[in-house]
Design an enzyme around this catalytic site. Structure first.
Site, PDB file in Angstrom:
ATOM      1  N   TYR A 123       4.782   0.085   1.123  1.00 14.69           N
ATOM      2  CA  TYR A 123       4.112   0.045  -0.179  1.00 14.69           C
ATOM      3  C   TYR A 123       5.130  -0.126  -1.292  1.00 14.69           C
ATOM      4  O   TYR A 123       6.247   0.389  -1.209  1.00 14.69           O
ATOM      5  CB  TYR A 123       3.299   1.325  -0.395  1.00 14.69           C
ATOM      6  CG  TYR A 123       2.077   1.370   0.483  1.00 14.69           C
ATOM      7  CD1 TYR A 123       0.860   0.897   0.026  1.00 14.69           C
ATOM      8  CD2 TYR A 123       2.152   1.851   1.780  1.00 14.69           C
ATOM      9  CE1 TYR A 123      -0.262   0.913   0.835  1.00 14.69           C
ATOM     10  CE2 TYR A 123       1.034   1.869   2.600  1.00 14.69           C
ATOM     11  CZ  TYR A 123      -0.166   1.399   2.118  1.00 14.69           C
ATOM     12  OH  TYR A 123      -1.271   1.410   2.930  1.00 14.69           O
ATOM     13  N   PHE A 124       4.696  -0.832  -2.335  1.00 12.84           N
ATOM     14  CA  PHE A 124       5.569  -1.147  -3.467  1.00 12.84           C
ATOM     15  C   PHE A 124       4.963  -0.630  -4.768  1.00 12.84           C
ATOM     16  O   PHE A 124       3.744  -0.621  -4.937  1.00 12.84           O
ATOM     17  CB  PHE A 124       5.764  -2.665  -3.572  1.00 12.84           C
ATOM     18  CG  PHE A 124       6.514  -3.236  -2.409  1.00 12.84           C
ATOM     19  CD1 PHE A 124       7.897  -3.364  -2.458  1.00 12.84           C
ATOM     20  CD2 PHE A 124       5.853  -3.621  -1.250  1.00 12.84           C
ATOM     21  CE1 PHE A 124       8.598  -3.866  -1.375  1.00 12.84           C
ATOM     22  CE2 PHE A 124       6.548  -4.127  -0.166  1.00 12.84           C
ATOM     23  CZ  PHE A 124       7.921  -4.246  -0.230  1.00 12.84           C
TER      24      PHE A 124
END
Length: 177
Positions: A34-35
């Site tokens: 995830y970013f």
């Protein structure tokens, strides 16, 4: 496309009921990285951006996925845009060059089962969290969300699910830190 998803806490008995009741599609290994957006806080906007690496039957697939804010108070229903990618490392490099930063990688083993046309159940063993069962369907628009959520919840209740969870695995892992 709208992803209508309901998730519940599971145990060995629920896993066995699913395995006995439905046809297995396949077993997969997921690495979901995830970013965080450089200019807005996805935890506040209830959005997600991830790169998923999925391995199964000796194959490798990767996707970049945007998930919009949840649109239903009882489920994880949200707009989802998913695009296949061929080189997750290069896509990660592009994102980090643009100011996105990696938040966390969620690792899980997922068994997928066919329930009915357009409905799939997943048995998830999530590293650091334990066992969950997810059921999902896709919809073109929001008109059928409430009705579909109730149908999906009823299937999970019949399998023995007593506790439902609306938070993502990422949210659960971050809260547990």
């Amino acid at each position: 496309m709208i992803e209508i998803e309901v998730k519940g806490y599971a145990n060995d008995e629920i896993f066995e009921r699913v395995r006995e009741s439905f046809e297995m599609i396949r077993r997969e290994y997921h690495e979901d990285t995830y970013f965080q957006h450089p200019c807005r806080d996805f935890s506040e906007t209830d959005e997600a951006l991830r790169i998923r690496i999925r391995r199964f039957n000796g194959h490798f697939e990767a996707f970049i996925t945007y998930k919009g804010p949840k649109i239903d108070p009882d489920s994880k229903t949200r707009k989802e845009i998913e695009v296949p990618i061929s080189d997750p490392d290069k896509h990660t490099e592009i994102l980090t060059s643009l100011g996105f930063r990696e938040v966390l990688t969620v690792e899980k083993v997922r068994e997928k089962y066919y329930v009915d046309k357009g409905i799939v159940i997943a048995l998830d063993e999530v590293e650091g969290l334990g066992k969950f069962v997810e059921i999902e369907a896709l919809a073109e628009d929001e008109k059928s969300v409430v009705e579909t959520v109730e149908r999906l919840k009823e299937i999970l209740r019949e399998l023995g699910v007593k506790r439902f969870e609306r938070r993502s695995y990422l949210e659960l892992l971050l809260e547990g830190r």
